[in-house]
Scaffold this active site. Sequence first.
Site, PDB file in Angstrom:
ATOM      1  N   ARG A  71       0.813  -1.208  -0.016  1.00  0.00           N
ATOM      2  CA  ARG A  71      -0.091   0.032   0.011  1.00  0.00           C
ATOM      3  C   ARG A  71       0.897   1.351   0.101  1.00  0.00           C
ATOM      4  O   ARG A  71       1.731   1.525   0.933  1.00  0.00           O
ATOM      5  CB  ARG A  71      -0.830   0.098   1.348  1.00  0.00           C
ATOM      6  CG  ARG A  71      -2.103   1.056   1.293  1.00  0.00           C
ATOM      7  CD  ARG A  71      -2.811   0.896   2.378  1.00  0.00           C
ATOM      8  NE  ARG A  71      -4.032   1.864   2.434  1.00  0.00           N
ATOM      9  CZ  ARG A  71      -4.433   2.467   3.551  1.00  0.00           C
ATOM     10  NH1 ARG A  71      -4.058   2.231   4.677  1.00  0.00           N
ATOM     11  NH2 ARG A  71      -5.566   3.236   3.557  1.00  0.00           N
ATOM     12  N   PHE A  76       1.395  10.639   2.124  1.00  0.00           N
ATOM     13  CA  PHE A  76       0.770  10.186   3.639  1.00  0.00           C
ATOM     14  C   PHE A  76       1.745   8.945   4.006  1.00  0.00           C
ATOM     15  O   PHE A  76       2.221   9.175   5.137  1.00  0.00           O
ATOM     16  CB  PHE A  76      -0.578   9.459   3.142  1.00  0.00           C
ATOM     17  CG  PHE A  76      -1.290   8.819   4.398  1.00  0.00           C
ATOM     18  CD1 PHE A  76      -1.280   9.367   5.622  1.00  0.00           C
ATOM     19  CD2 PHE A  76      -2.284   7.922   4.109  1.00  0.00           C
ATOM     20  CE1 PHE A  76      -1.730   8.756   6.694  1.00  0.00           C
ATOM     21  CE2 PHE A  76      -2.831   7.320   5.042  1.00  0.00           C
ATOM     22  CZ  PHE A  76      -2.710   7.755   6.417  1.00  0.00           C
ATOM     23  N   GLN A  79       3.230   1.269   3.403  1.00  0.00           N
ATOM     24  CA  GLN A  79       2.814   0.291   4.088  1.00  0.00           C
ATOM     25  C   GLN A  79       3.435  -1.091   3.731  1.00  0.00           C
ATOM     26  O   GLN A  79       3.142  -1.272   2.542  1.00  0.00           O
ATOM     27  CB  GLN A  79       1.178   0.042   4.333  1.00  0.00           C
ATOM     28  CG  GLN A  79       0.836  -0.837   5.420  1.00  0.00           C
ATOM     29  CD  GLN A  79      -0.700  -0.466   5.701  1.00  0.00           C
ATOM     30  OE1 GLN A  79      -1.117   0.483   5.573  1.00  0.00           O
ATOM     31  NE2 GLN A  79      -1.350  -1.784   6.293  1.00  0.00           N
ATOM     32  N   ASN A 118      -2.838  -1.344  12.077  1.00  0.00           N
ATOM     33  CA  ASN A 118      -3.859  -2.109  12.852  1.00  0.00           C
ATOM     34  C   ASN A 118      -5.352  -2.125  12.114  1.00  0.00           C
ATOM     35  O   ASN A 118      -5.542  -1.512  11.143  1.00  0.00           O
ATOM     36  CB  ASN A 118      -3.887  -1.867  14.368  1.00  0.00           C
ATOM     37  CG  ASN A 118      -4.281  -0.363  14.457  1.00  0.00           C
ATOM     38  OD1 ASN A 118      -5.420   0.206  13.693  1.00  0.00           O
ATOM     39  ND2 ASN A 118      -3.863   0.375  15.320  1.00  0.00           N
ATOM     40  N   PHE A 129       3.604   0.909   8.968  1.00  0.00           N
ATOM     41  CA  PHE A 129       3.795   1.866   7.893  1.00  0.00           C
ATOM     42  C   PHE A 129       4.797   2.950   8.322  1.00  0.00           C
ATOM     43  O   PHE A 129       5.164   3.121   9.382  1.00  0.00           O
ATOM     44  CB  PHE A 129       2.426   2.457   7.690  1.00  0.00           C
ATOM     45  CG  PHE A 129       1.999   3.346   8.737  1.00  0.00           C
ATOM     46  CD1 PHE A 129       2.057   4.794   8.958  1.00  0.00           C
ATOM     47  CD2 PHE A 129       1.015   2.604   9.485  1.00  0.00           C
ATOM     48  CE1 PHE A 129       1.403   5.379  10.074  1.00  0.00           C
ATOM     49  CE2 PHE A 129       0.370   3.341  10.737  1.00  0.00           C
ATOM     50  CZ  PHE A 129       0.672   4.731  10.911  1.00  0.00           C
ATOM     51  N   LEU A 138      -3.414  10.291  13.350  1.00  0.00           N
ATOM     52  CA  LEU A 138      -3.415   8.896  13.749  1.00  0.00           C
ATOM     53  C   LEU A 138      -2.861   8.651  15.258  1.00  0.00           C
ATOM     54  O   LEU A 138      -2.788   7.738  15.708  1.00  0.00           O
ATOM     55  CB  LEU A 138      -2.434   8.250  12.990  1.00  0.00           C
ATOM     56  CG  LEU A 138      -2.625   8.424  11.283  1.00  0.00           C
ATOM     57  CD1 LEU A 138      -1.527   7.813  10.721  1.00  0.00           C
ATOM     58  CD2 LEU A 138      -4.085   7.585  10.997  1.00  0.00           C
ATOM     59  N   HIS A 142      -2.465   4.491  16.649  1.00  0.00           N
ATOM     60  CA  HIS A 142      -1.415   3.616  16.101  1.00  0.00           C
ATOM     61  C   HIS A 142      -0.273   3.940  17.117  1.00  0.00           C
ATOM     62  O   HIS A 142       0.127   4.919  17.230  1.00  0.00           O
ATOM     63  CB  HIS A 142      -1.234   3.750  14.546  1.00  0.00           C
ATOM     64  CG  HIS A 142      -2.358   3.804  13.886  1.00  0.00           C
ATOM     65  ND1 HIS A 142      -2.516   2.632  13.113  1.00  0.00           N
ATOM     66  CD2 HIS A 142      -3.270   4.644  13.267  1.00  0.00           C
ATOM     67  CE1 HIS A 142      -3.570   2.665  12.339  1.00  0.00           C
ATOM     68  NE2 HIS A 142      -4.124   3.645  12.606  1.00  0.00           N
TER      69      HIS A 142
END
Length: 219
Positions: A71, A76, A79, A118, A129, A138, A142
Amino acid sequence: LFRSIRRKMPRSRCFFDVSINGKPIGRIVFELFSDVCPKTCENFRCLTTGEKGEGRTTMKPLHYKGTRFHRVIKNFMIQSGDFSRGTGTGGESIYGGMFEDENFKMKHDKKYLLSMANRGQNTNGSQFFITTVPCPHLDGKHVVFGRVVEGKEVVSSIENQEADATNRPKCEVIISNCGEMVLVKKGGAAALKKGEEEEEEEGGGEKKKKKKTYSTVIA
């Protein structure tokens, strides 16, 4: 009169060698916040070395080697960590399945931070990530447990890969090799590949610089 001296233990370091469509593009070196999130960091460290054998639920080697970055979202994060399926739906921790959120002491306040992916509260496995911008939304969701100290240009190369509608890179972006790095004494590992870093230390009212040398010992 006795005075106790507290020595600052060096944080753990791990590395990824990354390839795109089979072509090596460089190495990412991580510093793990093992003094802040020891359980989360130990999970990541062991997954880079593969020392824990097979997973209890996936029955796959607990090892990031050969795992793809599945990903990629520009501006951003990138991952990876799904060593069993490579789609973002698999993987597991070294503790068997998932484990709890250790703490949220570190914030997503800058780019090149290492954080756990998660599926909600207390669902940490093996996926992680790397931020490419600050991500304050976040925080508290996370666990941030490390940072990139070398190879930021490799992270940028991965971030800039063309992706499909599901944010999956169209090229095969793979962790071709990975492992742990350890601090060695000067000249103690001349035959090994070494990387030096200058670290500032405060003392006596002034900042002193000293060099640390890390060597790859597990790959």
